[in-house]
Scaffold this active site. Structure first.
Site, PDB file in Angstrom:
ATOM      1  CG  ASP A  51      -1.684  -1.263   1.453  1.00  0.00           C
ATOM      2  OD1 ASP A  51      -2.113  -1.854   0.456  1.00  0.00           O
ATOM      3  OD2 ASP A  51      -1.868  -1.666   2.620  1.00  0.00           O
ATOM      4  CD  GLU A 259      -9.083  -2.845  -0.843  1.00  0.00           C
ATOM      5  OE1 GLU A 259      -9.546  -2.960   0.301  1.00  0.00           O
ATOM      6  OE2 GLU A 259      -8.307  -3.684  -1.339  1.00  0.00           O
TER       7      GLU A 259
HETATM    8  O1  FUB Z   1      -3.157  -3.583   3.609  1.00  0.00           O
HETATM    9  C1  FUB Z   1      -4.456  -3.905   4.021  1.00  0.00           C
HETATM   10  C2  FUB Z   1      -5.449  -3.580   2.950  1.00  0.00           C
HETATM   11  O2  FUB Z   1      -5.165  -4.320   1.777  1.00  0.00           O
HETATM   12  C3  FUB Z   1      -5.450  -2.155   2.464  1.00  0.00           C
HETATM   13  O3  FUB Z   1      -6.001  -1.256   3.382  1.00  0.00           O
HETATM   14  C4  FUB Z   1      -6.178  -2.320   1.196  1.00  0.00           C
HETATM   15  O4  FUB Z   1      -6.133  -1.217   0.341  1.00  0.00           O
HETATM   16  C5  FUB Z   1      -5.506  -3.545   0.626  1.00  0.00           C
HETATM   17  O5  FUB Z   1      -4.328  -3.223  -0.049  1.00  0.00           O
END
Ligand code: FUB
Length: 357
Positions: A51, A259
């Site tokens: 991320d 997301e």
């Molecule tokens: O790293 C945990 C979660 O996985 C993140 O918050 C999302 O965007 C995905 O990458």
């Protein structure tokens, strides 16, 4: 004739390995195959990182990633296996240059309101201070977004006693507009819990999605107060429209928001990019206001190895770069490694689709 390869032995010293020529050839071919399959190599390999949110601060690139660990939690659709408990900040002078690990910038134990799961963070600068925004589950298991501050971009950061009122779900992205205002975007479905807020309040056991013909769940946006620690307004929906102006529907898994929002500006337009989650692309939409609406344009990054896809975009010296992650080092979805590659615009402002392999 025998040839000698140097190998990194368990006691952390190089030691010679002796191979016959045919074995040697096989090893070299295998090594070239595994290197060649990945167009970019991990930026760091001493930790698992994911991320990556990259920013230019004080003339350097600072990277704010998640710090993946194997917490021994069984994998499920709610992302329980992403049980991270601290953040490291990294920096580099150029995207091709060496990476410095500045060590632990914030840990779960130092966030009074948080219970577990430090997921994808972001950072911003204002008034000579640096702010780290991060999602975590509170003690009741509800994802919220917190803020921590520091006089230095690499931290260490001091967390506020409570999460930012009015925030929920995951994946904060803080965008600085040309007039100096900051906007926070957030949200993520499934494990990110956005679906539990569809009625405007938290419904612990309701993970249902809107029906197929209904508008898809939307990311949220709110202007930040000048103190960078509270929202200046109630969060509102970020609409993504198709080319005919219709809002993307819940059934449109290839294009709808899931997301990992990132927002940047290019030639006066706002670019809202995000992961499509279960279809694994980084897609983007453009608009003329930081609030949207944004019109869907296409895919920036095709699916990478591993379930998740998450990115950020920066410009340095007239070139644009995409920071992203995959699972090259571990082969496991919850143990990721950050990478960077160049990103190119076409003359009409559209982005060339990137394939990492
Ligand atoms: O790293 C945990 C979660 O996985 C993140 O918050 C999302 O965007 C995905 O990458």
């Amino acid at each position: 004739m025998q040839k000698v390869l140097l190998s990194w032995s368990k006691n952390r010293k190089f030691s010679p390995l002796i191979y016959k020529p045919r074995t040697m050839k096989k090893i070299l071919v295998l090594a070239l195959m595994s290197f060649g399959a990945f167009a970019q190599q991990p930026l760091v390999s001493h930790l698992y990182t994911a991320d990556p949110s990259a920013h230019l601060f004080q003339g350097k690139i600072y990277i704010y990633p998640s710090h993946d660990i194997d917490a021994g939690v069984k994998e499920d659709d709610m992302g329980s296996h992403f049980a991270m408990n601290d953040y490291h900040v990294f920096s580099q002078t150029t995207p091709a240059g060496p990476v410095t690990d500045h060590g632990v910038a914030l840990k779960l134990a130092d966030v009074p309101w948080a219970g577990k799961m430090l997921w994808a963070p972001d950072a911003a600068e204002a008034n000579g201070q640096y702010y780290l925004y991060f999602p975590a589950k509170d003690k009741e298991g509800v994802f919220r977004i917190g803020v921590a501050s520091s006089a230095k971009p690499e931290g260490p950061f001091k967390a506020e006693a409570n999460y930012i009122p009015g925030t929920y779900s995951i994946d904060p992205c803080v965008f600085k507009d040309h007039d100096g205002s900051h906007y926070m975007y957030f949200g993520g479905i499934w494990g990110g819990q956005l679906q539990r807020w569809k009625m405007g309040h938290y419904m612990a056991n309701d993970d249902s999605q809107p029906a197929n013909e209904q508008p898809a769940l939307m990311a949220k946006v709110a202007k930040l107060d000048k103190n960078m620690k509270v929202l200046a307004q109630n969060p509102r929906d970020v609409q993504i429209l198709d080319a005919s102006g219709k809002i993307l529907l819940s059934s449109d898994h290839d294009r709808r928001f899931f997301e990992a929002v990132f927002v940047h500006q290019y030639q006066g337009k706002y670019y809202f990019s995000y992961s499509t989650g279960d279809t694994h692309n980084i897609a983007y939409a453009t608009g003329t206001s930081p609030y949207g609406p944004f019109t869907y344009q296409g895919v920036i990054l095709k699916p990478v190895k591993g379930w998740t896809n998450h990115h950020s975009i920066i410009e340095q010296n007239g070139k644009w770069y995409l920071y992203f992650h995959d699972v090259q080092l571990s082969g496991k979805t919850h143990l990721r490694n950050i990478k960077v590659t160049e990103l190119k615009y076409r003359p009409d402002g559209s982005i060339e689709t990137i394939t990492a392999y």
